[in-house]
Write a protein that holds these residues in place. Structure first.
Motif, PDB file in Angstrom:
ATOM      1  N   UNK A 151       0.824  -1.204   0.000  1.00 26.08           N
ATOM      2  CA  UNK A 151       0.000   0.000   0.000  1.00 26.08           C
ATOM      3  C   UNK A 151       0.865   1.264   0.000  1.00 26.08           C
ATOM      4  N   UNK A 152       2.042   1.183   0.610  1.00 26.41           N
ATOM      5  CA  UNK A 152       2.911   2.354   0.713  1.00 26.41           C
ATOM      6  C   UNK A 152       3.645   2.671  -0.591  1.00 26.41           C
ATOM      7  N   UNK A 153       3.494   1.810  -1.598  1.00 28.88           N
ATOM      8  CA  UNK A 153       4.098   2.109  -2.901  1.00 28.88           C
ATOM      9  C   UNK A 153       3.442   3.308  -3.567  1.00 28.88           C
ATOM     10  N   UNK A 154       2.264   3.678  -3.102  1.00 34.19           N
ATOM     11  CA  UNK A 154       1.569   4.822  -3.688  1.00 34.19           C
ATOM     12  C   UNK A 154       2.139   6.150  -3.204  1.00 34.19           C
ATOM     13  N   UNK A 155       2.996   6.132  -2.202  1.00 34.12           N
ATOM     14  CA  UNK A 155       3.565   7.369  -1.669  1.00 34.12           C
ATOM     15  C   UNK A 155       4.545   8.002  -2.649  1.00 34.12           C
ATOM     16  N   UNK A 156       4.775   9.292  -2.499  1.00 37.31           N
ATOM     17  CA  UNK A 156       5.514  10.072  -3.483  1.00 37.31           C
ATOM     18  C   UNK A 156       6.920   9.549  -3.760  1.00 37.31           C
ATOM     19  N   UNK A 157       7.709   9.289  -2.726  1.00 33.91           N
ATOM     20  CA  UNK A 157       9.086   8.841  -2.909  1.00 33.91           C
ATOM     21  C   UNK A 157       9.257   7.363  -2.545  1.00 33.91           C
ATOM     22  N   UNK A 158       8.199   6.594  -2.771  1.00 34.27           N
ATOM     23  CA  UNK A 158       8.229   5.184  -2.404  1.00 34.27           C
ATOM     24  C   UNK A 158       9.081   4.379  -3.365  1.00 34.27           C
ATOM     25  N   UNK A 159       9.585   3.252  -2.881  1.00 34.35           N
ATOM     26  CA  UNK A 159      10.301   2.296  -3.717  1.00 34.35           C
ATOM     27  C   UNK A 159      10.008   0.901  -3.200  1.00 34.35           C
ATOM     28  N   UNK A 160      10.392  -0.100  -3.967  1.00 25.13           N
ATOM     29  CA  UNK A 160      10.047  -1.474  -3.626  1.00 25.13           C
ATOM     30  C   UNK A 160      10.671  -1.897  -2.305  1.00 25.13           C
ATOM     31  N   UNK A 161      11.952  -1.524  -2.087  1.00 23.04           N
ATOM     32  CA  UNK A 161      12.594  -1.912  -0.828  1.00 23.04           C
ATOM     33  C   UNK A 161      11.877  -1.275   0.364  1.00 23.04           C
ATOM     34  N   UNK A 162      11.472  -0.010   0.230  1.00 21.42           N
ATOM     35  CA  UNK A 162      10.754   0.646   1.314  1.00 21.42           C
ATOM     36  C   UNK A 162       9.458  -0.072   1.642  1.00 21.42           C
ATOM     37  N   UNK A 163       8.736  -0.510   0.611  1.00 16.56           N
ATOM     38  CA  UNK A 163       7.487  -1.238   0.828  1.00 16.56           C
ATOM     39  C   UNK A 163       7.736  -2.573   1.515  1.00 16.56           C
ATOM     40  N   UNK A 164       8.801  -3.252   1.108  1.00 19.18           N
ATOM     41  CA  UNK A 164       9.146  -4.526   1.747  1.00 19.18           C
ATOM     42  C   UNK A 164       9.522  -4.305   3.206  1.00 19.18           C
ATOM     43  N   UNK A 165      10.291  -3.243   3.462  1.00 17.43           N
ATOM     44  CA  UNK A 165      10.686  -2.919   4.835  1.00 17.43           C
ATOM     45  C   UNK A 165       9.460  -2.654   5.700  1.00 17.43           C
ATOM     46  N   UNK A 166       8.505  -1.892   5.168  1.00 16.30           N
ATOM     47  CA  UNK A 166       7.278  -1.603   5.909  1.00 16.30           C
ATOM     48  C   UNK A 166       6.504  -2.894   6.174  1.00 16.30           C
ATOM     49  N   UNK A 167       6.456  -3.771   5.182  1.00 15.39           N
ATOM     50  CA  UNK A 167       5.744  -5.043   5.347  1.00 15.39           C
ATOM     51  C   UNK A 167       6.320  -5.849   6.496  1.00 15.39           C
ATOM     52  N   UNK A 168       7.649  -5.841   6.626  1.00 19.19           N
ATOM     53  CA  UNK A 168       8.312  -6.638   7.662  1.00 19.19           C
ATOM     54  C   UNK A 168       8.225  -5.965   9.021  1.00 19.19           C
ATOM     55  N   UNK A 169       8.694  -4.709   9.083  1.00 23.21           N
ATOM     56  CA  UNK A 169       8.866  -4.053  10.382  1.00 23.21           C
ATOM     57  C   UNK A 169       7.570  -3.502  10.957  1.00 23.21           C
ATOM     58  N   UNK A 170       6.586  -3.233  10.087  1.00 22.05           N
ATOM     59  CA  UNK A 170       5.329  -2.664  10.566  1.00 22.05           C
ATOM     60  C   UNK A 170       4.162  -3.628  10.370  1.00 22.05           C
TER      61      UNK A 170
END
Length: 273
Positions: A151-170
């Motif tokens: 879901x966070x891939x829709x954010x302005x400066x999002x990237x795939x690694x950031x989305x994966x990190x959010x999936x794991x840590x949050x």
């Protein structure tokens, strides 16, 4: 059908309330008041639709024990993000360069309250809880964590690694927090504490949404691999490691309390512990 009966009304509050809060961000006081109001309305709507669609008391948002549970989550969330910042500061990648804005932090308090509460109600209170009943705790944790991260891939400066990190840590950690306690108040407090520490205290980027102005003015530098780059410290390996450690701790507690639902066995109780 039960999913839609619950998801649509709460999502509508999140969409309309979030839109209004976003529109008044130029006024910190209005953002604070409307953000907190959106959070309160979302909890009220969630409790009503759960009572209506499931014919039961919404014990996961019961008033009893709410304040201490939110407080514990708040301490964990703030402490976790502070630990990430301390590690980055130790490497010289984060430093405080003066004071920021108290009024800016107040506005961010309201904005983050609305975001944390509505997201926890939607993703842990509805999505995770219903999927868990059908698949078991572990599969639900993985599936809903991935959805939350993507879901966070829709954010302005999002990237795939950031989305994966959010999936794991949050996504995983917050679902584990709910599984361990069977109350939404602790993950709400944790989610809010993490987000407000990031934006309202340390003034870092939050999930690729851009820089914020909180209590501290900072200078962040260094390799994106460690700092998270434009996505923010949530994409730092430190955040992922700390999130994983907390996920393990919460799932250990959930298993100890008998709250882990095995594969294909329907939940028989959701009383908070």
């Amino acid at each position: 059908m039960r999913f839609l009966k619950q998801f649509v009304p709460v999502a509508l509050v999140a969409f309309v309330g979030g839109g209004i809060v976003g529109a008044v961000q130029g006024s910190p006081l209005l953002t604070l008041v409307l953000g907190v109001a959106t959070a309160a309305l979302a909890v009220f709507v969630y409790a009503r639709v759960v009572r209506w669609s499931e014919r039961r008391a919404p014990v996961e948002v019961a008033r009893e024990g709410a304040v201490p549970a939110v407080g514990r989550g708040l301490l964990i969330g703030v402490g976790m993000f502070a630990a990430v910042i301390v590690n980055l500061a130790f490497l010289g990648y984060y430093r405080v360069d003066g004071l920021g804005s108290v009024t800016g932090a107040a506005g961010l308090f309201g904005f983050m309250a609305a975001a944390a509460v509505t997201e926890e109600l939607l993703f842990r209170g509805i999505l995770f809880r219903i999927v868990e009943e059908r698949t078991g705790t572990w599969i639900a944790l993985v599936l809903t964590g991935l959805v939350f991260g993507l879901m966070h891939l829709a954010n302005e400066h999002a990237n795939l690694w950031g989305a994966i990190a959010i999936a794991i840590e949050a996504g995983g950690m917050l679902a584990a927090a709910y599984a361990a306690t069977r109350t939404l108040w602790l993950p709400i407090g944790l989610h809010f504490g993490w987000n407000f520490a990031a934006a309202g205290v340390f003034s870092t980027e939050v999930s690729g949404n851009g820089a914020t102005q909180g209590l501290l003015h900072n200078v962040t530098s260094g390799p994106a691999l460690l700092t998270g780059g434009e996505f923010g410290p949530e994409a730092s390996p430190y955040a992922v490691v700390f999130g994983l450690l907390l996920t393990v701790a919460f799932m250990w507690l959930a298993r100890r309390r008998g709250n882990v639902i095995p594969l294909r066995r329907r939940a028989t109780a959701t009383l908070p512990r």
